[in-house]
Design an enzyme around this catalytic site. Structure first.
Site, PDB file in Angstrom:
ATOM      1  N   HIS A  18       0.834  -1.211   0.000  1.00 49.94           N
ATOM      2  CA  HIS A  18       0.000   0.000   0.000  1.00 49.94           C
ATOM      3  C   HIS A  18       0.864   1.254   0.000  1.00 49.94           C
ATOM      4  O   HIS A  18       0.613   2.193  -0.766  1.00 49.94           O
ATOM      5  CB  HIS A  18      -0.912   0.034   1.232  1.00 49.94           C
ATOM      6  CG  HIS A  18      -1.921  -1.059   1.280  1.00 49.94           C
ATOM      7  ND1 HIS A  18      -2.085  -1.852   2.397  1.00 49.94           N
ATOM      8  CD2 HIS A  18      -2.819  -1.495   0.378  1.00 49.94           C
ATOM      9  CE1 HIS A  18      -3.053  -2.728   2.172  1.00 49.94           C
ATOM     10  NE2 HIS A  18      -3.516  -2.536   0.948  1.00 49.94           N
ATOM     11  N   LYS A  42     -16.465  -6.367   5.787  1.00 52.01           N
ATOM     12  CA  LYS A  42     -15.535  -7.438   6.157  1.00 52.01           C
ATOM     13  C   LYS A  42     -15.388  -7.448   7.675  1.00 52.01           C
ATOM     14  O   LYS A  42     -15.628  -6.454   8.339  1.00 52.01           O
ATOM     15  CB  LYS A  42     -14.152  -7.189   5.550  1.00 52.01           C
ATOM     16  CG  LYS A  42     -14.113  -7.141   4.035  1.00 52.01           C
ATOM     17  CD  LYS A  42     -12.693  -6.840   3.573  1.00 52.01           C
ATOM     18  CE  LYS A  42     -12.605  -6.695   2.077  1.00 52.01           C
ATOM     19  NZ  LYS A  42     -11.231  -6.338   1.657  1.00 52.01           N
ATOM     20  N   ARG A  91      -2.245  -6.480  -8.228  1.00 54.41           N
ATOM     21  CA  ARG A  91      -1.110  -7.334  -7.872  1.00 54.41           C
ATOM     22  C   ARG A  91      -0.894  -8.418  -8.909  1.00 54.41           C
ATOM     23  O   ARG A  91       0.223  -8.770  -9.223  1.00 54.41           O
ATOM     24  CB  ARG A  91      -1.329  -7.980  -6.508  1.00 54.41           C
ATOM     25  CG  ARG A  91      -1.375  -7.001  -5.366  1.00 54.41           C
ATOM     26  CD  ARG A  91      -1.788  -7.711  -4.107  1.00 54.41           C
ATOM     27  NE  ARG A  91      -3.122  -8.264  -4.276  1.00 54.41           N
ATOM     28  CZ  ARG A  91      -4.063  -8.266  -3.356  1.00 54.41           C
ATOM     29  NH1 ARG A  91      -3.823  -7.793  -2.174  1.00 54.41           N
ATOM     30  NH2 ARG A  91      -5.257  -8.774  -3.583  1.00 54.41           N
ATOM     31  N   SER A 129      -3.169  -7.749   2.791  1.00 56.68           N
ATOM     32  CA  SER A 129      -3.379  -7.599   4.232  1.00 56.68           C
ATOM     33  C   SER A 129      -3.805  -8.922   4.857  1.00 56.68           C
ATOM     34  O   SER A 129      -3.354  -9.281   5.949  1.00 56.68           O
ATOM     35  CB  SER A 129      -4.439  -6.528   4.514  1.00 56.68           C
ATOM     36  OG  SER A 129      -3.985  -5.265   4.102  1.00 56.68           O
TER      37      SER A 129
END
Length: 160
Positions: A18, A42, A91, A129
């Site tokens: 990040h 979440k 990614r 994460s």
């Protein structure tokens, strides 16, 4: 005119991937707002306040990066911040389909705000994460993946 980008996410917790994207973005934009989602949908490991504090600690040395909470529609928040771009990280190819759908929906909500994709440095291309939290929860060393203040916070939740 100041060029502002919104970089939204849960940031639970913020990783080196990040912060790498923020560093890349400030080369392109006058201002980058790291928008920390209040209601993520979440089950987060860190509260909003903790996620904000960690992001501010990690990004505090970057000029022109601001950390703000947001809730509701991202495009409403982006418009309120006078942003021209929503920044998203890619990614791997597996991220693309979801991000492509998200960009299309956002464009339908506000065609004046573009979506831009950036890729992280190669050493962070696999990093998420969730993966960092999993490794930390099993006692693994995450010091190559997160800022020291985040690594310490992850140790706290592991013990907690």
């Amino acid at each position: 005119m100041q060029r502002t980008a919104i970089y939204p996410g849960t940031f639970d917790p913020i990783t080196c991937g990040h912060s790498d994207l923020c560093q890349r973005a400030i080369k392109v934009f006058d201002k980058v707002i790291l928008a920390v989602a209040i209601d993520t949908g979440k089950d987060t490991s860190f509260s909003l306040e903790e996620r904000m504090r960690l992001a501010e600690a990690v990004l505090g040395g970057l000029d022109r990066v601001e950390v703000l909470p947001f809730e509701g529609l991202l495009m409403d928040f982006a418009a309120a911040q006078h942003a021209q771009v929503v920044l998203r990280g890619l990614r791997a190819v597996s991220d693309f389909e979801y991000e492509f759908q998200l960009a299309g929906m956002n464009r339908s909500l506000n065609a004046n705000i573009e979506t831009m994709f950036l890729t992280p440095a190669e050493q962070y291309a696999f990093l998420s994460s969730s993966l960092v939290k999993e490794v930390a929860s099993l006692g693994g060393d995450v010091s190559n993946f997160v800022h020291p203040v985040v690594a310490k916070a992850l140790q706290t939740i592991r013990r907690g």
